[in-house]
Design an enzyme around this catalytic site. Structure first.
Site, PDB file in Angstrom:
ATOM      1  N   SER A   1       0.864  -1.190   0.000  1.00 12.61           N
ATOM      2  CA  SER A   1       0.000   0.000   0.000  1.00 12.61           C
ATOM      3  C   SER A   1       0.896   1.234   0.000  1.00 12.61           C
ATOM      4  O   SER A   1       1.728   1.385  -0.877  1.00 12.61           O
ATOM      5  CB  SER A   1      -0.949  -0.032   1.203  1.00 12.61           C
ATOM      6  OG  SER A   1      -1.874   1.030   1.142  1.00 12.61           O
ATOM      7  N   THR A   2       0.749   2.107   0.991  1.00 17.03           N
ATOM      8  CA  THR A   2       1.519   3.352   1.026  1.00 17.03           C
ATOM      9  C   THR A   2       3.019   3.061   0.990  1.00 17.03           C
ATOM     10  O   THR A   2       3.529   2.312   1.806  1.00 17.03           O
ATOM     11  CB  THR A   2       1.179   4.146   2.298  1.00 17.03           C
ATOM     12  OG1 THR A   2      -0.224   4.247   2.430  1.00 17.03           O
ATOM     13  CG2 THR A   2       1.798   5.529   2.243  1.00 17.03           C
TER      14      THR A   2
ATOM     15  N   HIS B   1      -2.654  -1.156  -3.257  1.00 17.03           N
ATOM     16  CA  HIS B   1      -3.755  -0.208  -3.095  1.00 17.03           C
ATOM     17  C   HIS B   1      -3.476   1.020  -3.955  1.00 17.03           C
ATOM     18  O   HIS B   1      -2.539   1.769  -3.678  1.00 17.03           O
ATOM     19  CB  HIS B   1      -3.907   0.209  -1.626  1.00 17.03           C
ATOM     20  CG  HIS B   1      -4.250  -0.932  -0.716  1.00 17.03           C
ATOM     21  ND1 HIS B   1      -3.977  -0.904   0.631  1.00 17.03           N
ATOM     22  CD2 HIS B   1      -4.856  -2.129  -0.953  1.00 17.03           C
ATOM     23  CE1 HIS B   1      -4.392  -2.029   1.182  1.00 17.03           C
ATOM     24  NE2 HIS B   1      -4.921  -2.792   0.242  1.00 17.03           N
TER      25      HIS B   1
ATOM     26  N   MET C   1      -0.233   1.361   5.228  1.00 19.30           N
ATOM     27  CA  MET C   1      -0.958   1.637   6.466  1.00 19.30           C
ATOM     28  C   MET C   1      -2.138   0.683   6.591  1.00 19.30           C
ATOM     29  O   MET C   1      -2.647   0.150   5.606  1.00 19.30           O
ATOM     30  CB  MET C   1      -1.430   3.091   6.528  1.00 19.30           C
ATOM     31  CG  MET C   1      -2.434   3.497   5.484  1.00 19.30           C
ATOM     32  SD  MET C   1      -2.895   5.248   5.695  1.00 19.30           S
ATOM     33  CE  MET C   1      -4.110   5.432   4.393  1.00 19.30           C
TER      34      MET C   1
ATOM     35  N   ASP D   1      -4.661  -4.594   6.112  1.00 21.10           N
ATOM     36  CA  ASP D   1      -5.053  -5.450   4.998  1.00 21.10           C
ATOM     37  C   ASP D   1      -3.903  -6.384   4.614  1.00 21.10           C
ATOM     38  O   ASP D   1      -2.766  -5.940   4.455  1.00 21.10           O
ATOM     39  CB  ASP D   1      -5.456  -4.594   3.793  1.00 21.10           C
ATOM     40  CG  ASP D   1      -6.058  -5.416   2.667  1.00 21.10           C
ATOM     41  OD1 ASP D   1      -6.737  -6.421   2.971  1.00 21.10           O
ATOM     42  OD2 ASP D   1      -5.864  -5.059   1.495  1.00 21.10           O
TER      43      ASP D   1
END
Length: 345
Positions: free
Chosen positions: A161-162, A187, A280, A283
């Site tokens: 993600s991030t 993401h 973050m 997930d």
């Protein structure tokens, strides 16, 4: 608890006001100033010492990318890019993430309310405030894994993600042209994933593409989940393939890393390697645990090299991670675990 101090940089007074209003609704954020172009922003950064800068891509006097490059070279700090969700905007935003921006948020388009477009803005800014800034220029140079590699039949599933743009570029750069079949959920907005897959394909030795329904998992092929519309799953036995499932978000995400990992645990069992990278939230943690329980090898990015140590932290805490590694070692570790030609240890 101290608040995150934010400087909002955008050439549109309307957009600056909108971003400021959205951020000020969160008691954990303080907007310390605004700037209409990079020259104003440079002075404001020196004067206000913000924790996070939100930065527009297209501005007068100096475009956002050029200004970002200067920030990352002279005063590295967390930057969240605010971009139009178009193909061109996606290309520029991906370039910004490679330069070291922590995250990207889309501007509201025609017919899209600002509340919806900026629904995650505050959370992303706060995550950026906790991020470890790793300028893109510090990333290890891209080299395919050296030595003989023969795929041993295992598939690789990666979630991020991030901070995932830099992380995936680093990991996949270590893959040889005949890498193990690999599926990735990152993401990212739907307009970004195709551009990101194309960028990865240009950079890496393996073939990288945006996953489609029925796409076969074969050596030398990496599939990236399309953003926004569906979850990516792996199905099949003798011939495994991609499945896109248009179901509600899981853990607030579609595609979800948990959905991908759970499907791999079910159809591949111990013939798989699961990897959870920077991001973050949580997930992917539970799905990675399912993979480990099914006999798969599992790897987590360590805290020191994660832009945001959220997803890997939760996975580690619940026992889903077999081994934690710094980002620069993960690609080679994956290749080694999937190499039929490796020396017996």
């Amino acid at each position: 608890m101290s608040t995150v101090k934010v400087l909002v940089v955008d050439d549109s007074a309307t957009m600056r006001g909108l971003i400021t209003a959205v951020l000020r609704r969160d008691p954990e954020i303080t907007v310390v100033g605004q700037a209409g172009d990079p020259l104003e922003a440079r002075d404001a950064i020196k004067r206000l010492n913000p924790d996070v800068v939100t930065l527009d891509v297209e501005m007068p006097n100096m475009n956002g990318l050029a200004f970002l490059e200067k920030i990352m070279r002279l005063r590295p700090m967390p930057v969240v890019m605010v971009s139009t969700l178009t193909h061109v905007g996606a290309e520029v935003s991906l370039a910004a993430l490679e330069l070291g921006a922590v995250d990207c948020v889309g501007k509201p388009g025609a017919g899209l309310p600002a509340e919806q477009a900026f629904a995650e803005l505050a959370a992303r800014v706060k995550a950026a405030g906790r991020a470890r800034v790793r300028p893109g220029s510090d990333r290890a140079p891209a080299h395919a894994a050296a030595g003989d590699f023969r795929p041993d039949g295992r598939i690789v599933a990666i979630g991020s993600s991030t901070g995932g743009v830099e992380a995936l570029l680093t990991v996949l750069s270590a893959f040889p042209a005949n890498c193990p079949p690999t599926v990735i959920t990152q993401h990212m907005p739907g307009t970004f994933t195709r551009s990101f897959a194309e960028r990865l394909n240009r950079t890496c030795a393996a073939q990288v593409g945006e996953a489609y329904e029925g796409a076969p998992l074969e050596p030398g092929q990496v599939w990236l989940a399309p953003g926004g519309e569906a979850h990516l799953q792996v199905v099949g036995h003798a011939q495994k393939r991609c499945r896109l499932v248009a179901e509600p978000p899981v853990n607030g995400h579609r595609p979800s890393v948990d959905v991908l990992f759970e499907s791999v645990a079910k159809c591949a069992g111990n013939a798989a390697v699961g990897v959870i990278l920077t991001g973050m939230g949580r997930d992917g943690a539970q799905g990675l645990l399912s993979m480990r329980k099914a006999g798969a090898s599992t790897i987590g990015q360590n805290e020191a090299t994660s832009v945001v140590y959220g997803m890997p932290k939760v996975a580690h805490e619940i026992g889903a991670v077999e081994r934690q590694l710094p980002l620069e070692r993960i690609g080679a570790e994956i290749v080694n675990r999937c190499n039929l030609a490796r020396e017996a240890v």
